[in-house]
Design an enzyme around this catalytic site. Structure first.
Site, PDB file in Angstrom:
ATOM      1  N   ASN A 193      -6.039  -2.812   2.451  1.00  0.00           N
ATOM      2  CA  ASN A 193      -5.932  -4.259   2.629  1.00  0.00           C
ATOM      3  C   ASN A 193      -7.330  -4.837   2.828  1.00  0.00           C
ATOM      4  O   ASN A 193      -8.108  -4.318   3.629  1.00  0.00           O
ATOM      5  CB  ASN A 193      -5.081  -4.602   3.860  1.00  0.00           C
ATOM      6  CG  ASN A 193      -3.598  -4.490   3.605  1.00  0.00           C
ATOM      7  OD1 ASN A 193      -3.146  -4.445   2.479  1.00  0.00           O
ATOM      8  ND2 ASN A 193      -2.825  -4.450   4.668  1.00  0.00           N
ATOM      9  N   ARG A 243       0.834  -1.205   0.000  1.00  0.00           N
ATOM     10  CA  ARG A 243       0.000   0.000   0.000  1.00  0.00           C
ATOM     11  C   ARG A 243       0.868   1.253   0.000  1.00  0.00           C
ATOM     12  O   ARG A 243       0.567   2.218  -0.699  1.00  0.00           O
ATOM     13  CB  ARG A 243      -0.947   0.014   1.203  1.00  0.00           C
ATOM     14  CG  ARG A 243      -2.018  -1.078   1.143  1.00  0.00           C
ATOM     15  CD  ARG A 243      -2.866  -1.075   2.385  1.00  0.00           C
ATOM     16  NE  ARG A 243      -2.012  -1.324   3.559  1.00  0.00           N
ATOM     17  CZ  ARG A 243      -2.327  -0.978   4.799  1.00  0.00           C
ATOM     18  NH1 ARG A 243      -3.463  -0.369   5.064  1.00  0.00           N
ATOM     19  NH2 ARG A 243      -1.508  -1.251   5.787  1.00  0.00           N
TER      20      ARG A 243
END
EC number: 3.6.1.7
Length: 93
Positions: free
Chosen positions: A40, A21
């Site tokens: 996520n 990320r």
């Protein structure tokens, strides 16, 4: 003429716990003109939502599919849509 679009991508593979990320946000900021987030998911995937010019979103998608990401990407499923707005920059969620 370039249109504004919304890209939603679900990235499969070893993409959690590897900085995926963070690197996705860094890449989006490097490309420029993108807003959205990387998140996520409970099933091990990462969801990436990006809004901006089609060319910028395509660059981000190419990077997600390209093998230069952290971890291991086994596949990316994407949909293209009209932008909804409401994002302040590109966030990690």
């Amino acid at each position: 003429m370039s249109e504004d679009v919304r890209l939603v991508a679900w990235v499969r593979g070893q993409v959690q716990g590897v900085g995926f990320r963070w690197f996705t946000r860094a890449r989006a900021l490097e490309i420029g003109g993108l807003s959205g987030f990387a998140l996520n998911l409970g099933d091990g995937r990462v969801q990436v939502v990006a809004e901006g010019r089609r060319e910028a979103c395509q660059k981000l998608l190419d990077w997600l599919q390209g093998g230069d990401t952290p971890g291991r990407v086994d596949g990316v499923t994407e949909i293209w849509d009209t932008p909804r707005g409401g994002y302040d920059g590109f966030a990690i969620r």
